[in-house]
Design an enzyme around this catalytic site. Structure first.
Site, mmCIF file in Angstrom:
data_model
loop_
_atom_site.group_PDB
_atom_site.id
_atom_site.type_symbol
_atom_site.label_atom_id
_atom_site.label_comp_id
_atom_site.label_asym_id
_atom_site.label_seq_id
_atom_site.Cartn_x
_atom_site.Cartn_y
_atom_site.Cartn_z
ATOM 1 N N ASP A 1 9.346 2.657 -1.030
ATOM 2 C CA ASP A 1 8.379 3.333 -0.177
ATOM 3 C C ASP A 1 8.731 2.993 1.275
ATOM 4 O OD1 ASP A 1 4.724 3.311 0.179
ATOM 5 O OD2 ASP A 1 6.348 4.145 1.400
ATOM 6 N N LYS B 1 5.423 9.056 8.558
ATOM 7 C CA LYS B 1 5.312 8.536 9.916
ATOM 8 C C LYS B 1 6.432 9.051 10.836
ATOM 9 C CE LYS B 1 2.921 4.534 8.000
ATOM 10 N NZ LYS B 1 1.526 4.568 8.501
ATOM 11 N N TYR C 1 0.868 -1.187 0.000
ATOM 12 C CA TYR C 1 0.000 0.000 0.000
ATOM 13 C C TYR C 1 0.891 1.219 0.000
ATOM 14 C CZ TYR C 1 -3.273 3.543 1.837
ATOM 15 O OH TYR C 1 -4.022 4.677 2.023
HETATM 16 P P1 KE4 Z 1 -0.430 8.289 4.619
HETATM 17 O O1 KE4 Z 1 -1.001 9.005 3.403
HETATM 18 O O2 KE4 Z 1 -1.498 7.478 5.354
HETATM 19 O O3 KE4 Z 1 0.347 9.210 5.546
HETATM 20 O O4 KE4 Z 1 0.671 7.240 4.110
HETATM 21 C C1 KE4 Z 1 0.299 6.287 3.141
HETATM 22 C C2 KE4 Z 1 1.270 5.126 3.216
HETATM 23 C C3 KE4 Z 1 2.240 5.011 2.230
HETATM 24 N N1 KE4 Z 1 3.143 4.004 2.251
HETATM 25 C C4 KE4 Z 1 3.127 3.085 3.246
HETATM 26 C C5 KE4 Z 1 4.144 1.981 3.241
HETATM 27 C C6 KE4 Z 1 2.162 3.160 4.276
HETATM 28 O O5 KE4 Z 1 2.154 2.219 5.262
HETATM 29 C C7 KE4 Z 1 1.215 4.192 4.266
HETATM 30 C C8 KE4 Z 1 0.123 4.310 5.319
HETATM 31 N N2 KE4 Z 1 0.036 3.217 6.232
HETATM 32 C C9 KE4 Z 1 -1.242 2.988 6.828
HETATM 33 C C10 KE4 Z 1 -1.127 1.801 7.786
HETATM 34 N N3 KE4 Z 1 -1.044 0.582 7.142
HETATM 35 C C11 KE4 Z 1 -1.743 4.195 7.540
HETATM 36 C C12 KE4 Z 1 -2.947 3.954 8.423
HETATM 37 C C13 KE4 Z 1 -4.168 4.533 7.798
HETATM 38 O O6 KE4 Z 1 -4.390 4.379 6.581
HETATM 39 O O7 KE4 Z 1 -4.926 5.127 8.592
#
Ligand code: KE4
Length: 428
Positions: free
Chosen positions: A239, A267, A144
């Site tokens: 990523d 993060k 993701y």
């Molecule tokens: P954000 O747009 O949520 O800040 O980041 C997206 C993203 C991109 N790449 C990786 C590897 C990620 O894990 C994420 C976001 N992770 C999720 C948890 N699996 C965030 C939690 C959520 O969607 O609320």
């Protein structure tokens, strides 16, 4: 545990917020039941609005590697906001954070700060397309990278067929340049590049997945991606929104000894505030506006308060022995959980890299890709999750996510977690 206040808030929330939450995974759909609403957090603990205390293993999905409300981070953010919350103009603090990221991550010569992981990966992909002049991108099933339209895609019928939208609202031609293949499948990557390499701008992947649960890269997988992308003139994007500054001070790329062309961070780099970043080779990043023609912008990019929290967090992580300590704490937890599973005669597998791990209720065999993860017993994971929650241990509310260990998890936290696990696993 009583959850009246959470239930009341959830009912109110659903009237004015889709699903009652501002991000889907928080709604507990992956485990059933209703989410608890959090009132405060400190160190390894969070408290819900009914006063229940939990040992937190979500850590806001990764950022809280120091533990919640770390005094240095809180003070830095307070000092920053006392000087104003946002200027929309360059600041010294942004330069210092950018210099720190460049210093820590060998492959990053230039970096742009943005406000979310989605923005970081979306921008990195645009830069890769602009730099190569090619349109197609390759991702892996189960990885993701945020919610940009063309990344909400599911694999087409065959390896070389373009993806289909994986969400309403994504026009089919938005995913026609996205190719999704199984994680750890080097042969599929080679075949794809032999067929369409001249049209592929980049590969983007989680170097260790956290969004399909934790799947480590198979030996040679990352190296093969580096070799194949170089051979075909495509860019390799790591990523590291989740793995960056978690698995090593230089990210997963330092742990595995690779130099991607571009990387995305999120993060931890923001210390729990809305800040993310993308960066890499200077010859590529120099194509980004206003230095180059590839446009990317953001009102709150490099926000002074978020930069202060991120910088303070990265500074704390520079302490000698940090990553060894994170590994020790995490190993004690996963060794204890494995022992508890075996005592309870529960079959499954724990996959851990550093301070992130996932407990899968499968047949015990290694999970190498998303298809393996989907075969695990996620209903059982849901029962495990709720059993632990009721005993004051907050695991991620989905079997497709990672547990995040922090420097704030104490020996007592570990003992209490393992005691709860022994009770829950026996009764599963
Ligand atoms: P954000 O747009 O949520 O800040 O980041 C997206 C993203 C991109 N790449 C990786 C590897 C990620 O894990 C994420 C976001 N992770 C999720 C948890 N699996 C965030 C939690 C959520 O969607 O609320």
């Amino acid at each position: 545990m009583r959850h009246e206040r959470s239930k009341e808030l959830f009912s109110r929330a659903q009237k004015v917020i889709p699903g009652g939450v501002n991000s889907p995974v928080r709604a507990f759909k992956g485990v059933g039941g209703q989410p608890v609403f959090i009132a405060k957090a400190e160190g390894s603990a969070i408290w819900d609005v009914d006063g229940n205390r939990y040992i937190d293993f979500v850590g806001s999905w990764g950022p809280m590697i120091l533990g919640h409300a770390h005094p240095e981070v809180v003070q830095a953010a307070k000092n920053a906001i006392d000087r104003g919350s946002s200027y929309g103009a360059p600041t010294e603090a942004e330069v210092k954070l950018a210099e720190l990221i460049v210093e820590r991550v060998a492959s990053v010569e230039k970096v742009r700060l943005v406000s979310s992981g989605t923005e970081a990966t979306m921008s990195a992909i645009r830069v890769a397309r602009g730099f190569t002049g090619r349109d197609d991108i390759v991702k892996f099933e189960g990885c993701y990278h945020g919610h940009a339209d063309y990344l909400l895609a599911k694999a087409g019928s065959g390896v070389a067929t373009f993806d289909l939208p994986d969400s309403p609202g994504v026009p089919s031609d938005f995913t026609k340049h996205t190719l999704t293949i199984p994680y750890n499948d080097v042969d599929a990557v080679r075949r794809l590049f032999e067929e369409r390499g001249k049209d592929i701008a980049c590969i983007i992947l989680e170097p260790v997945t956290g969004n399909a649960g934790v799947i480590p890269p198979a030996p040679g997988f990352l190296e093969a991606l580096r070799e194949i992308t170089k051979k075909h003139g495509a860019l390799l994007i790591f990523d590291e929104v989740m793995t960056g500054f978690r698995l090593h001070s230089g990210g997963a790329q330092a742990l595995y000894g690779l130099d991607p062309d571009l990387s995305a961070f999120g993060k931890i780099v923001g210390g729990g505030m809305p800040l993310a970043a993308y960066g890499g080779r200077a010859d590529i990043m120099n194509r980004v506006a206003p230095e180059g023609p590839i446009y990317q912008a953001g009102t709150l990019s490099g926000n002074p308060c978020a930069v202060a929290a991120g910088h303070a967090t990265l500074q704390q992580l520079a302490a000698p022995g940090t990553y060894e300590r994170l590994d020790q704490i995490s190993k004690r937890i996963t060794d204890g959980l494995a022992a508890a599973m075996s005592e309870a005669e529960q079959v499954g597998r724990i996959q851990r890299v550093g301070s992130m791990f996932t407990l899968f209720f499968n047949d015990g065999s290694p999970l190498r890709n998303f298809a393996d993860v989907k075969k695990a017993d996620h209903a059982k994971f849901g029962r495990f999750f709720h059993g632990m929650l009721e005993r004051g241990v907050y695991f991620p509310p989905s079997g497709y996510e990672a547990v995040f260990v922090s420097l704030a998890h104490t020996d007592e936290d570990i003992e209490r977690t393992l005691e709860a696990a022994r009770a829950v696993l026996t009764a599963l």
